[in-house]
Design a protein around this motif. Sequence first.
Motif, mmCIF file in Angstrom:
data_model
loop_
_atom_site.group_PDB
_atom_site.id
_atom_site.type_symbol
_atom_site.label_atom_id
_atom_site.label_comp_id
_atom_site.label_asym_id
_atom_site.label_seq_id
_atom_site.Cartn_x
_atom_site.Cartn_y
_atom_site.Cartn_z
ATOM 1 N N PRO A 142 29.518 35.028 44.590
ATOM 2 C CA PRO A 142 28.417 35.244 43.643
ATOM 3 C C PRO A 142 27.824 33.915 43.184
ATOM 4 O O PRO A 142 28.484 32.873 43.232
ATOM 5 N N SER A 143 26.602 33.952 42.692
ATOM 6 C CA SER A 143 25.987 32.727 42.175
ATOM 7 C C SER A 143 26.713 32.258 40.915
ATOM 8 O O SER A 143 26.743 31.064 40.622
ATOM 9 N N GLU A 144 27.299 33.181 40.157
ATOM 10 C CA GLU A 144 28.076 32.861 38.959
ATOM 11 C C GLU A 144 29.442 33.543 39.056
ATOM 12 O O GLU A 144 29.682 34.579 38.418
ATOM 13 N N PRO A 145 30.361 32.991 39.856
ATOM 14 C CA PRO A 145 31.632 33.679 40.066
ATOM 15 C C PRO A 145 32.412 33.940 38.776
ATOM 16 O O PRO A 145 33.003 35.004 38.612
ATOM 17 N N GLY A 146 32.406 33.012 37.846
ATOM 18 C CA GLY A 146 33.117 33.201 36.585
ATOM 19 C C GLY A 146 32.549 34.335 35.761
ATOM 20 O O GLY A 146 33.283 35.147 35.196
ATOM 21 N N SER A 147 31.226 34.414 35.694
ATOM 22 C CA SER A 147 30.572 35.490 34.944
ATOM 23 C C SER A 147 30.843 36.849 35.564
ATOM 24 O O SER A 147 31.136 37.819 34.867
ATOM 25 N N ASP A 148 30.742 36.925 36.887
ATOM 26 C CA ASP A 148 30.976 38.194 37.565
ATOM 27 C C ASP A 148 32.423 38.651 37.405
ATOM 28 O O ASP A 148 32.687 39.821 37.136
ATOM 29 N N LEU A 149 33.347 37.722 37.535
ATOM 30 C CA LEU A 149 34.761 38.060 37.384
ATOM 31 C C LEU A 149 35.071 38.459 35.942
ATOM 32 O O LEU A 149 35.790 39.434 35.702
ATOM 33 N N ALA A 150 34.534 37.736 34.978
ATOM 34 C CA ALA A 150 34.743 38.068 33.564
ATOM 35 C C ALA A 150 34.176 39.452 33.243
ATOM 36 O O ALA A 150 34.810 40.241 32.518
ATOM 37 N N ALA A 151 33.015 39.773 33.788
ATOM 38 C CA ALA A 151 32.412 41.093 33.562
ATOM 39 C C ALA A 151 33.282 42.190 34.168
ATOM 40 O O ALA A 151 33.479 43.248 33.560
ATOM 41 N N ALA A 152 33.825 41.931 35.349
ATOM 42 C CA ALA A 152 34.714 42.911 35.977
ATOM 43 C C ALA A 152 35.966 43.110 35.142
ATOM 44 O O ALA A 152 36.394 44.249 34.906
ATOM 45 N N LEU A 153 36.550 42.039 34.657
ATOM 46 C CA LEU A 153 37.755 42.155 33.816
ATOM 47 C C LEU A 153 37.457 42.907 32.530
ATOM 48 O O LEU A 153 38.280 43.695 32.056
ATOM 49 N N HIS A 154 36.284 42.681 31.974
ATOM 50 C CA HIS A 154 35.890 43.412 30.765
ATOM 51 C C HIS A 154 35.817 44.920 31.061
ATOM 52 O O HIS A 154 36.307 45.737 30.294
ATOM 53 N N THR A 155 35.212 45.261 32.174
ATOM 54 C CA THR A 155 35.119 46.665 32.582
ATOM 55 C C THR A 155 36.513 47.262 32.785
ATOM 56 O O THR A 155 36.789 48.386 32.371
ATOM 57 N N LEU A 156 37.392 46.499 33.401
ATOM 58 C CA LEU A 156 38.726 46.997 33.728
ATOM 59 C C LEU A 156 39.623 47.155 32.508
ATOM 60 O O LEU A 156 40.487 48.032 32.490
ATOM 61 N N THR A 157 39.442 46.318 31.516
ATOM 62 C CA THR A 157 40.385 46.302 30.390
ATOM 63 C C THR A 157 39.837 46.889 29.104
ATOM 64 O O THR A 157 40.556 46.932 28.106
ATOM 65 N N ARG A 158 38.609 47.347 29.103
ATOM 66 C CA ARG A 158 38.071 47.920 27.875
ATOM 67 C C ARG A 158 38.770 49.245 27.559
ATOM 68 O O ARG A 158 39.216 49.940 28.461
ATOM 69 N N THR A 159 38.833 49.563 26.293
ATOM 70 C CA THR A 159 39.432 50.824 25.872
ATOM 71 C C THR A 159 38.357 51.666 25.213
ATOM 72 O O THR A 159 37.827 51.318 24.173
ATOM 73 N N GLU A 160 38.026 52.745 25.871
ATOM 74 C CA GLU A 160 37.005 53.661 25.362
ATOM 75 C C GLU A 160 37.525 54.426 24.148
ATOM 76 O O GLU A 160 38.661 54.904 24.151
ATOM 77 N N GLY A 161 36.731 54.514 23.107
ATOM 78 C CA GLY A 161 37.084 55.340 21.967
ATOM 79 C C GLY A 161 38.252 54.821 21.143
ATOM 80 O O GLY A 161 38.884 55.571 20.422
ATOM 81 N N ALA A 162 38.540 53.542 21.257
ATOM 82 C CA ALA A 162 39.659 52.974 20.481
ATOM 83 C C ALA A 162 39.307 52.951 19.005
ATOM 84 O O ALA A 162 38.157 52.729 18.622
ATOM 85 N N LEU A 163 40.281 53.227 18.185
ATOM 86 C CA LEU A 163 40.072 53.196 16.735
ATOM 87 C C LEU A 163 40.113 51.768 16.235
ATOM 88 O O LEU A 163 40.916 50.961 16.671
ATOM 89 N N ALA A 164 39.262 51.459 15.287
ATOM 90 C CA ALA A 164 39.215 50.095 14.755
ATOM 91 C C ALA A 164 40.298 49.891 13.722
ATOM 92 O O ALA A 164 40.823 50.760 13.138
#
Length: 164
Positions: A142-164
Amino acid sequence: MASNADDYGQLNVELGFHYSEGAVAPDGSAPPVPSNPLRDYIPTSRPGHHLPHARIDQSASAGSTLDLIDRRLFTLLVDPRTAQIWTDAVAARHLPVEVVAIGGDGSDERPGSWTRLREVDSGGAILVRPDRHVAWRAMTLPSEPGSDLAAALHTLTRTEGALA
């Protein structure tokens, strides 16, 4: 015996199992279509699938691509020619990823070779979860490998509907 082959030889049921959602960043590619969906396993680096086994030579000892996967962190499999780019991208963003360079000169096109099984070019990368399922892949650098990888990790590790 032939009439029971589907009962006892279900390699694709075990190795072909894949996730299509959850801790996976789909890349839009279609899954392989075996002629017999029970028996015929087709190795692929498609996100959600088991990382394919390929025999590799690392540090004068033969092993498997499966042996390279960190059982605690995500592992990013890259080609040695672009390993420094990916390593720098991971370090710059402090990403929890182990970068592992595997491959040769890219000329080994035999069936079962890593060059063939990885399905990405020499600039691409395959992010593997600790359970050895492919989480994400970049087919090319990718033109921005760090950004693309960070975005993928965010997608992979996010928790939907988590309570604050």
